[in-house]
Structures are given as structure tokens and as C-alpha cells.
Design an enzyme around this catalytic site. Sequence first.
Site, PDB file in Angstrom:
ATOM      1  N   ASP A 282       1.497 105.579 -14.617  1.00 38.06           N
ATOM      2  CA  ASP A 282       1.184 106.312 -13.481  1.00 38.06           C
ATOM      3  C   ASP A 282       1.090 107.815 -13.789  1.00 38.06           C
ATOM      4  O   ASP A 282       2.165 108.220 -14.276  1.00 38.06           O
ATOM      5  CB  ASP A 282       2.374 105.818 -12.429  1.00 38.06           C
ATOM      6  CG  ASP A 282       1.956 106.377 -11.136  1.00 38.06           C
ATOM      7  OD1 ASP A 282       1.222 105.905 -10.317  1.00 38.06           O
ATOM      8  OD2 ASP A 282       2.733 107.432 -10.922  1.00 38.06           O
TER       9      ASP A 282
ATOM     10  N   LYS B 106      -4.239 110.251  -9.422  1.00 40.64           N
ATOM     11  CA  LYS B 106      -4.318 110.608  -7.900  1.00 40.64           C
ATOM     12  C   LYS B 106      -5.034 111.699  -7.430  1.00 40.64           C
ATOM     13  O   LYS B 106      -4.885 112.714  -8.253  1.00 40.64           O
ATOM     14  CB  LYS B 106      -2.717 110.531  -7.173  1.00 40.64           C
ATOM     15  CG  LYS B 106      -2.114 109.451  -7.701  1.00 40.64           C
ATOM     16  CD  LYS B 106      -0.456 109.353  -7.133  1.00 40.64           C
ATOM     17  CE  LYS B 106       0.537 108.492  -7.844  1.00 40.64           C
ATOM     18  NZ  LYS B 106       1.157 109.008  -9.163  1.00 40.64           N
TER      19      LYS B 106
ATOM     20  N   HIS C 122      -3.116 110.656  -2.825  1.00 36.63           N
ATOM     21  CA  HIS C 122      -1.720 110.889  -3.247  1.00 36.63           C
ATOM     22  C   HIS C 122      -0.592 111.003  -1.955  1.00 36.63           C
ATOM     23  O   HIS C 122       0.491 110.573  -2.070  1.00 36.63           O
ATOM     24  CB  HIS C 122      -1.472 112.324  -4.099  1.00 36.63           C
ATOM     25  CG  HIS C 122      -0.357 112.432  -4.879  1.00 36.63           C
ATOM     26  ND1 HIS C 122      -0.452 113.048  -6.107  1.00 36.63           N
ATOM     27  CD2 HIS C 122       1.013 111.992  -4.756  1.00 36.63           C
ATOM     28  CE1 HIS C 122       0.971 112.820  -6.519  1.00 36.63           C
ATOM     29  NE2 HIS C 122       1.654 112.326  -5.683  1.00 36.63           N
TER      30      HIS C 122
ATOM     31  N   TYR D 175       0.802 116.213 -11.649  1.00 36.63           N
ATOM     32  CA  TYR D 175       1.448 116.063 -12.751  1.00 36.63           C
ATOM     33  C   TYR D 175       1.357 117.153 -13.856  1.00 36.63           C
ATOM     34  O   TYR D 175       2.201 117.196 -14.605  1.00 36.63           O
ATOM     35  CB  TYR D 175       2.042 114.732 -13.039  1.00 36.63           C
ATOM     36  CG  TYR D 175       2.403 113.625 -12.392  1.00 36.63           C
ATOM     37  CD1 TYR D 175       2.956 114.382 -10.825  1.00 36.63           C
ATOM     38  CD2 TYR D 175       2.503 112.418 -12.078  1.00 36.63           C
ATOM     39  CE1 TYR D 175       3.027 113.185  -9.940  1.00 36.63           C
ATOM     40  CE2 TYR D 175       2.876 111.578 -11.293  1.00 36.63           C
ATOM     41  CZ  TYR D 175       3.194 111.769 -10.149  1.00 36.63           C
ATOM     42  OH  TYR D 175       3.371 111.001  -9.228  1.00 36.63           O
TER      43      TYR D 175
HETATM   44  P1  NAP Z   1      12.809 107.668 -10.979  1.00 34.02           P
HETATM   45  O1  NAP Z   1      11.984 107.034 -11.997  1.00 34.02           O
HETATM   46  O2  NAP Z   1      13.389 107.038  -9.955  1.00 34.02           O
HETATM   47  O3  NAP Z   1      13.829 108.445 -11.805  1.00 34.02           O
HETATM   48  C1  NAP Z   1      13.698 109.113 -12.853  1.00 34.02           C
HETATM   49  C2  NAP Z   1      14.753 109.764 -13.601  1.00 34.02           C
HETATM   50  O4  NAP Z   1      15.709 108.986 -13.988  1.00 34.02           O
HETATM   51  C3  NAP Z   1      14.602 110.733 -14.786  1.00 34.02           C
HETATM   52  O5  NAP Z   1      15.341 111.715 -14.930  1.00 34.02           O
HETATM   53  C4  NAP Z   1      14.890 109.719 -15.859  1.00 34.02           C
HETATM   54  O6  NAP Z   1      15.670 110.531 -16.994  1.00 34.02           O
HETATM   55  C5  NAP Z   1      16.037 108.859 -15.241  1.00 34.02           C
HETATM   56  N1  NAP Z   1      16.027 107.566 -15.943  1.00 34.02           N
HETATM   57  C6  NAP Z   1      15.267 106.725 -16.345  1.00 34.02           C
HETATM   58  N2  NAP Z   1      15.712 105.651 -16.888  1.00 34.02           N
HETATM   59  C7  NAP Z   1      16.849 105.787 -16.652  1.00 34.02           C
HETATM   60  C8  NAP Z   1      18.013 104.735 -16.981  1.00 34.02           C
HETATM   61  N3  NAP Z   1      17.619 103.630 -17.538  1.00 34.02           N
HETATM   62  N4  NAP Z   1      19.477 105.067 -16.706  1.00 34.02           N
HETATM   63  C9  NAP Z   1      19.534 106.274 -16.042  1.00 34.02           C
HETATM   64  N5  NAP Z   1      18.396 107.395 -15.770  1.00 34.02           N
HETATM   65  C10 NAP Z   1      17.429 106.931 -16.100  1.00 34.02           C
HETATM   66  O7  NAP Z   1      11.840 108.942 -10.217  1.00 34.02           O
HETATM   67  P2  NAP Z   1      10.529 109.466 -10.297  1.00 34.02           P
HETATM   68  O8  NAP Z   1      10.284 110.049 -11.422  1.00 34.02           O
HETATM   69  O9  NAP Z   1      10.615 110.522  -8.975  1.00 34.02           O
HETATM   70  O10 NAP Z   1       9.559 108.228  -9.770  1.00 34.02           O
HETATM   71  C11 NAP Z   1       8.880 107.412 -10.739  1.00 34.02           C
HETATM   72  C12 NAP Z   1       7.507 107.815 -10.739  1.00 34.02           C
HETATM   73  O11 NAP Z   1       6.865 107.535  -9.465  1.00 34.02           O
HETATM   74  C13 NAP Z   1       7.138 108.952 -11.191  1.00 34.02           C
HETATM   75  O12 NAP Z   1       7.308 109.296 -12.406  1.00 34.02           O
HETATM   76  C14 NAP Z   1       5.620 109.298 -10.589  1.00 34.02           C
HETATM   77  O13 NAP Z   1       4.878 108.577 -11.723  1.00 34.02           O
HETATM   78  C15 NAP Z   1       5.843 108.414  -9.578  1.00 34.02           C
HETATM   79  N6  NAP Z   1       5.980 109.248  -8.246  1.00 34.02           N
HETATM   80  C16 NAP Z   1       4.952 109.166  -7.189  1.00 34.02           C
HETATM   81  C17 NAP Z   1       5.085 109.934  -6.116  1.00 34.02           C
HETATM   82  C18 NAP Z   1       3.918 109.995  -5.165  1.00 34.02           C
HETATM   83  O14 NAP Z   1       4.128 110.770  -4.091  1.00 34.02           O
HETATM   84  N7  NAP Z   1       3.137 109.002  -5.028  1.00 34.02           N
HETATM   85  C19 NAP Z   1       6.306 110.658  -5.736  1.00 34.02           C
HETATM   86  C20 NAP Z   1       7.112 110.753  -6.847  1.00 34.02           C
HETATM   87  C21 NAP Z   1       7.021 109.855  -8.029  1.00 34.02           C
HETATM   88  P3  NAP Z   1      14.888 110.416 -18.628  1.00 34.02           P
HETATM   89  O15 NAP Z   1      13.420 110.812 -18.509  1.00 34.02           O
HETATM   90  O16 NAP Z   1      15.695 111.554 -19.376  1.00 34.02           O
HETATM   91  O17 NAP Z   1      15.217 109.041 -18.897  1.00 34.02           O
END
Ligand code: NAP
Length: 344
Positions: free
Chosen positions: A64, A98, A131, A69
Site C-alpha cells: 500500500d 491513491k 484518498h 507518501y
Molecule cells: P500502523 O501500521 O498501525 O503502525 C505503524 C507503526 O507501528 C510504525 O511505527 C512501526 O514501526 C510500528 N510497528 C510495526 N510493526 C510492529 C510490531 N510488530 N510491534 C510494534 N510496533 C510495530 O500505522 P500506519 O502506518 O498509520 O498504518 C498502516 C498503513 O496504512 C500506512 O503505512 C499506510 O500505508 C496506510 N494508511 C492509510 C491512510 C489513509 O488515509 N488511507 C492513513 C494512514 C495509514 P517500525 O516501522 O519501526 O516497525
Amino acid sequence: MRLISVTIGILALIVCTTAKLAPTIRLSSGYDIPVIGLGTFESTAGDAEQAVKDAIDAGYRHIDTAFLYGNEVEVGNAIRAKIDEGVIKREDIFITTKLWSTFHEPEQVEKAFQRSFDNLNLGYIDLYLIHYPVSYRRVLQNIRLPSDDVNAFYVFPVDKDGKSQTTDVDYVDTWLAMEKLVQSGRVRSIGISNFNSVQTDRILSIATIKPVTNQIECHPNLNQRKLINFSGQRNITITAYSPLGRPHTQSGKKLAISDPKVLELAQKYRKTPAQVVLRYTLQNGAIIIPKSTNKNRIQENFNIFDFELSDTDMQIMHDLNNNYRLINFESDKDNKNYPFNIDF
Ligand code: NAP
């Protein structure tokens, strides 16, 4: 030299044949999407490319990204490198990107899409999402770039008082322009992100091509049961973003991944709290896209297909819901298309 490349080829084949793949779901477009993908928001230059390569080696076949980004080029490079190594073929991998909110006017959609398409350079895009339903003004930030360059504008334009500069472009008009991209053959499926139920139904009322997914914030503290049920009844999948609850943020630290009940379940199933949290959202009916740039955590997040939370434990997890939203775009809340003013 030849020996080295033969060895690399054999190693690639071993990785390819040993990495176990995730289950897939059939979308309304007829294409299949793996139920886990790698998120790449905040995966910075340098990190994103390696993370995507590590994810593919671990068995991920869904990535994704987004224009927002700023890492589409790196993501595309990583995927092409893995294709060149013989680890995957193009058709093995599902790539989502997106349309950002500064390009909602129908005549901007094609141009913005083409930039993402060129950035990724993968021949076609599997899934292209609007998005976010609120549109933004295009305010020039880089006067050295021509004003028809998508990179010339602020992605979060604000006025001199710091107020978000939204506009009233109707996302329904944006959707009709998205449909044309499918007809052009450069994208296979289209969808929405951060849309509420009313907005989803407005799209459905005019769509010739239905959105295959709504990508929304979804984790145990915001489990989105109502929107998941509503969307399921309309054959729209839910993709859960921030499925770990962004544990690196101050708010994220207070959420499920650190909850004593989750720690207990982690012990019971001999899994990590992150694995319990991700497994929950999967069983709750969503596709998940956890982000990591750490090789071990990329692997850890993928290792959730060898256990199942019981009904009782699912209920314990459901009870953690407190509708806590981490990403609320609060500065846009006066815009008529702001999605989070209603229950779901
Ligand atoms: P998330 O996946 O809930 O959390 C990411 C964080 O968790 C990072 O800091 C990562 O650090 C850490 N992490 C990863 N694996 C872990 C584990 N096993 N244990 C502990 N910590 C861990 O948050 P997100 O990045 O906001 O959401 C995921 C994806 O959704 C995004 O990357 C993006 O692609 C998408 N997204 C879309 C929207 C939208 O508006 N459509 C908004 C937000 C996000 P490390 O990298 O150091 O492991």
C-alpha cells in the site's frame, strides 16, 4: 560472474518457493487481493525500498502506497528488483496507490494518476483509491516547477492563519473520472478511503464501476463494526489502516497493543501483542496493511495465519472498542465533505 548470478537466481527461487503466502479475497472487480499488505506511510526515502523487498521475501504480495507518501518511485523500484531477481512476477503482486485531495477536479484526476503510474512504473496499477473525500486547493509551493506539475503544490495547503484550505469539489465527480482510468486499462480496480456510509451510498448511486474497498482507520479501539457490516452488505471490502494503532505515537501507546488483556491473550496464544491485534482485525472482517520498515517486525506481522482467536477472545477484543480515532483530519471538520461528523 556467471556463477554469482546463477547462485542469486537459485537463492531467489528458494525464497520464492519457501515463503508461505497469505490468503486472498475476491473483489467485486473479479481480482483477488491478499488479506495482508505492507503499509508504507512514513517509510522514508531509503527505508521504503528495503522494506518492500523484505516484505516480498517474507511472503507479502500486497503493498500500500500513495502519492502523499512520496515513496512511489522506491516502492516501484523494489517490486521491479524482485521481478528481475525472479522472486515474483508482476501478476503476483497487488499494488495500491491513491489520488491526493489536491487533484479532485475531474480534469486533474488523469494527470495525478499518470504521475503515480509513472512513479511506480509497473505496467498497471491494481487499485487506485480516492484518498479522502475532502478536496484541497492547489497552492503553489515550488515556483521552479511548472504549474501543471503535480509536485508543484503543497499537499496540506493552509492560509496565513494556519487554517486548512479545503474546497467543495464533489467526490462523486471525482469518482466518474476514476472510472475512466479503469476504462483506459491502466488500473484494474478503484476504491475509496476515509469515506463514511452516506458518502459510500452516494458513490454507489451513480457508479457504473463500484468501489471494491473502503480503506479506513480500523484497529481494536476503533473496530468499525458498523461500517464493516454496512460495506459487506454492498460487496465492498474494508481495508484497515493503522491496524496496529500507530504504537509509535503518544496516543497509540494507550491503545490495544499495550492493554493488559491483549498482553494476556498474547501469552495464551504464544504470540506477540502486535500479532494478536492484527489477527483480531483480520477476524473482524478487514484486510490489514500494517506498516513496518524493520525486517523482524515485517516478518512478525505476517506470522498470523497459524492461530485463530476463539469466539470468547474475540469478544474480549471487541470490548476494547472505544471509538478512538487516531487520524481525524480535524482541521477540515467544517468542510461539507468531512467524513467523521456522523456515527459511521
Ligand atoms: P500502523 O501500521 O498501525 O503502525 C505503524 C507503526 O507501528 C510504525 O511505527 C512501526 O514501526 C510500528 N510497528 C510495526 N510493526 C510492529 C510490531 N510488530 N510491534 C510494534 N510496533 C510495530 O500505522 P500506519 O502506518 O498509520 O498504518 C498502516 C498503513 O496504512 C500506512 O503505512 C499506510 O500505508 C496506510 N494508511 C492509510 C491512510 C489513509 O488515509 N488511507 C492513513 C494512514 C495509514 P517500525 O516501522 O519501526 O516497525
